[in-house]
Every structure is written in structure tokens, then in C-alpha cells.
Design an enzyme around this catalytic site. Structure first.
Site: not given
Length: 499
Positions: A300, A362-363, A387-388, A477
Site C-alpha cells: 500500500k 498499528g501505524a 516502533t515508536l 473487518g
């Protein structure tokens, strides 16, 4: 050339079992392949009877282990078994084997002469179980000993770019042939046999009556070929669409899109295209003249640099799940935003999220669409990610809070727990480390939370099971998938999806 036929592979240990499978799928197929190498030793003595029992054209195949079969005897015994299958030919050719599959290196004049005399056509096959076959036209010409024979190449592409080359080369052939790709990348060639000009496409029944090895080779269910992919209606004018990603283990998108095409009376088909590389996927789409692609994990974000144009939303969130081919190149869109917006409003039965505190787990690409939607719905959110720095980068864009995903962030998660939206692939079980995993297993639900997991297969992830057990309202979802697919359909076809 005629439209490709659907050939069902029969791999049971007895003829009676094979016949039962054939009868189950008779309405969906044109012919069958009797894999006599799978039959029990005593059953092989009676293979000559099977064509009359079948009532359909039958291919006799006794495949060696080296070519992907299970026959363990010597070549003399195998040749004798083939002769037994052709012997005592009936004047009614429907009671004889219509075809016999002989490998390119098997030169037995008596078998070949018998086949010719009894009206049994020879399929002359070459199998490469490890890689693709280069220069298919030249190789076909080499193995096609006479015009009466049908040359067949079965190979195992390792990259989608190899499948692109195969489609290009197969399209130049002007005689009857069979092109059969195997392995993880084989599904497009099975569904689009019309585009390779293949005489037939092989398929296998789902469930207990199919050898696991055939499933791994990419055989498609004959019912799916007909009902989901509308195989018999695919022609040179069929518009092609698809979904690409990796591992692409679970996707309901083909069912949604192909149902839409049928409802609208469109000559179109939507297929899965597994690819580790988004570049390979776009090359494949261009080779086949595909008009649009859905893009899922992990492509994506990486797809952005390959596109000529981006919609405003895709450019803003730097994630794209839909590409449409135009005269000036590929244009990227993000319909996940629309999908999650509609899904959340339905799930929560609200008009907006004003004053509500939302946790986004999530990011990645999906989280970017979710964060954008929550922002537009006036919600306040906190991004939680292992992962900050990734959480920070996404959160700062919307002036959201952010935190590391772990016990350290538990207090903040409790504060933003009115709605928890899980956007990662954890819980999908696509790799061993995620099997049965819960991305917030450290968090104790109190039962007042509302939990939305963008995963829809499995229907309930470990996270949703745990949340439901605690008394929380949950949703998977599928609703997001459905709504974003409707928007994709509109971008692909110019028409609104008919529900």
C-alpha cells in the site's frame, strides 16, 4: 481456437471413488483426467473401463514421480499399463480414452500407433517442477512431434515477472496447446486460460478427494471457476481487474467484485495476483491489459512511487489501496478511508466521533487510512505501535497522542479505550509468529470497550474472541472490506455497486 475446457483431475485410490467425484462436479466440467498413478495396484487393472463409466472425454495419465506424479514402478510396467488402458478399443469412441498424456521423452511407437488407431489423441507433455520454461514457442515446436499431438508445458514460475513472459509467449502460438503453471503464482493462468490460448485448464475438487500436492500446485475448485470467476464467459473482450499483495492468503475481494460484474451484466473478471513485488504486479497487469488493481499488504505504501497520479486522499496519507490504469499511466486512490468510515458509523450507530477517545493499533498503510477517517469524524485518537517513531510520525499529522505498543502504554490505552481499532496483520495467522496472536494481549478488557479488527479472515481473531468474552461489542473487518470494495468498483467501472 475454441474456448478452453475445464478438466477435473481425479486422484482417488479406486475407480468408484473417482466416479463419485466426477458425478459431484459433472455439471461444472467438460472432461476429466484419470490419474491412474494414484489408483491402488489392483484398481489399475481395470482402467480400461473408466471412459464408459465416465460418460465424458477422459485423459489417461500415469505420472512419474519426477514429473510430479506418484507412480513408483519402472518404465516397462508403466508402459504396459498404458497399453492396457488403450487395448480392446470400442467402435464407440466415447468408450475409449479420448486422450493419453505422454511425456516428451517417452518414445514408445506401439503406444503412439495404438493411440492413433483408436482415435486417442496424444498430449505430449514437458514438466519442470522447479522453475519456468524459457522460450515456450520454441519448446512447444520441439515437443510437438505431429500435428495430431497437443503439446503441453507445465512449469513452476518463481516470480510474477516470469508469468508475464509466459502470457506474452503463449499468446503467439497458433496451434492447439496446453500451458499449465504450477505453484503459488499459478492461479491467474488457470483462470485466464483463454489468454494463454490453452486447450484446457486443470482443476481439482476441494476437500478430502484431492491430493494435497495438487492444491499446492495451484489447482482451482471447478465450482469457483464457474460461479466466482465466470470462466466460460471470459473472452478476448473481457475487462480484467484484480487484487495484488503477499502472501494474499485470504481475500474475499474476488467474490465481491465478480458478483458486482454479474449483477451489472458486465463482461469483466477480477482475479487474485500474488506477488512479493509491486513492480512485478504492475508489469503483469500491463502485460494483460488490466484496467485496475486492488492493492493490499505489504504494497500500500511502496506502490506510491510507481504511480503517475495520486488522488488527494492517497497523497495526503501516503497510502494507496486502489490503482486505475489510464491513458497517461496508473492513478492511485485510497478507498480504505471510505470503507472504514462507513463501517465505523454502522458499527457504532453514530454520526461522528466527536468527544470520543479512540485507540488505533498499528501505524502502517491501513492505520493511516483509519487515522484519517477518525480525524475527519472529529475523534481524538492515540496511535499505538511497536516502533515508536512510526507511531509518532502518524500521530503528529493529526495532533493525536502516540505510544509504544506494550505494557508501557497500558495506562494510555485504558484512557483511549472507548473504541479500539486493530489495523495490523497480527491475528491473521499468515505466518507462524502471528498464529493465534493478540497484539494487545497485555491489556485487560473491562467490557465497556468497542473493538473493531480490520481482519475479516478468520472471522474472529484471538483479540476479538477475548474482547467478546469480556463483554465488549466487537466487529471484524468485513464491513470495511465491503464498503471499500463498493468504492473501488465505482472507480473501476464508473458505475455504483448494486447491492
Amino acid at each position: 481456437m475454441h474456448p478452453p475446457k475445464i478438466c477435473l483431475c481425479l486422484t482417488c485410490s479406486t475407480l468408484a471413488e473417482d466416479l463419485a467425484v466426477l458425478n459431484t462436479y459433472r455439471r461444472w466440467i467438460d472432461m476429466v483426467e484419470l490419474r491412474a498413478d494414484y489408483l491402488a495396484d489392483d484398481e489399475r487393472l481395470y482402467i480400461r473401463r473408466f471412459p464408459a463409466m465416465a460418460g465424458l472425454p477422459v485423459i489417461l495419465t500415469i505420472r512419474r514421480i519426477a514429473d510430479g506424479g506418484v507412480y513408483k514402478g519402472g518404465e516397462a510396467a508403466r508402459t504396459a499399463l498404458m497399453a492396457r488402458g488403450l487395448a480392446f478399443a470400442s467402435q464407440d469412441t466415447r468408450k475409449n480414452f479420448a486422450y493419453i498424456d505422454l511425456e516428451e521423452d517417452l518414445d514408445v511407437p506401439s503406444i503412439q500407433d495404438a493411440a492413433l488407431a483408436f482415435g486417442t489423441r496424444i498430449i505430449r507433455s514437458l514438466h519442470n517442477m522447479k522453475e519456468t520454461v524459457a522460450d515456450i514457442p520454441a519448446k512447444m515446436a520441439q515437443i510437438r512431434k505431429t500435428g495430431y499431438e497437443i503439446p503441453k508445458i507445465a512449469c513452476m514460475p518463481q516470480r510474477l515477472t516470469e508469468l508475464s513472459a509466459l502470457f506474452k509467449e503463449a499468446a503467439t502460438l497458433n496451434f492447439e496447446h496446453i500451458v499449465c503453471t504450477m505453484g503459488a503464482l499459478s492461479v491467474p493462468s488457470r483462470i485466464l486460460a483463454e489468454r494463454t490460448g490453452s486447450f484446457l485448464t486443470y482443476c481439482s475438487p476441494p476437500g478430502v478427494h484431492v491430493d494435497e500436492a495438487l492444491t499446492k500446485l495451484g489447482h482451482v475448485d471447478p465450482v469457483q471457476l464457474n460461479t466466482m470467476y465466470n470462466f466460460r464467459a471470459i473472452d478476448e473482450n473481457t475487462a480484467l481487474f484484480g487484487i495484488t499483495g503477499y502472501p494474499l492468503a485470504h481475500t474475499l475481494s474476488p467474490e465481491l467484485h465478480n458478483t458486482g460484474y454479474r449483477k451489472h451484466g458486465m463482461n469483466a473478471v477480477y482475479i487474485p495476483i500474488k506477488s512479493e513485488s509491486v513492480e512485478d504486479a504492475l508489469e503483469f497487469a500491463e502485460t494483460l491489459g488490466m484496467k485496475g488493481l486492488s492493492v493490499t499488504v505489504p504494497h500500500k505504501e511502496t506502490v506510491l512511487s510507481k504511480l503517475e497520479h495520486l488522488s488527494e486522499e492517497a497523497a495526503e496519507i501516503k497510502a494507496c489501496n486502489t490503482v486505475v490504469r489510464t491513458q497517461t499511466g496508473w492513478t492511485g486512490y485510497n478507498t480504505d478511508i471510505y470503507g472504514i468510515t462507513q463501517a465505523l458509523l454502522e458499527f457504532l450507530n453514530v454520526k461522528n466521533l466527536r468527544g470520543k477517545k479512540v485507540a488505533i493499533i498499528g501505524a502502517g498503510g491501513a492505520a493511516k487510512a483509519v487515522a484519517h477517517a477518525v480525524y475527519k469524524l472529529k475523534g481524538k485518537a492515540c496511535i499505538f505501535n511497536r516502533t515508536l517513531s512510526s507511531a509518532r510520525n502518524l500521530a503528529q499529522k493529526y495532533r493525536f497522542k502516540y505510544s509504544v505498543l506494550g505494557v508501557e502504554g497500558q495506562k494510555l490505552l485504558e484512557k483511549y479505550s472507548w473504541l479500539i481499532i486493530q489495523t495490523t496483520s497480527v491475528g491473521m495467522g499468515t505466518n507462524k509468529k502471528d498464529e493465534g496472536a493478540d497484539p494487545i494481549d497485555f491489556y485487560g478488557f473491562c467490557g465497556t470497550e468497542q473493538v473493531y479488527d480490520i481482519i475479516y479472515s478468520p472471522e474472529k481473531t484471538p483479540l476479538l474472541y477475548r474482547a467478546e468474552k469480556a463483554g465488549c461489542r466487537i466487529c471484524n473487518g468485513y464491513s470495511m472490506l465491503k464498503h471499500q470494495a463498493y468504492k473501488q468498483f465505482e472507480l473501476f467501472t464508473g458505475e455504483q455497486y448494486e447491492c
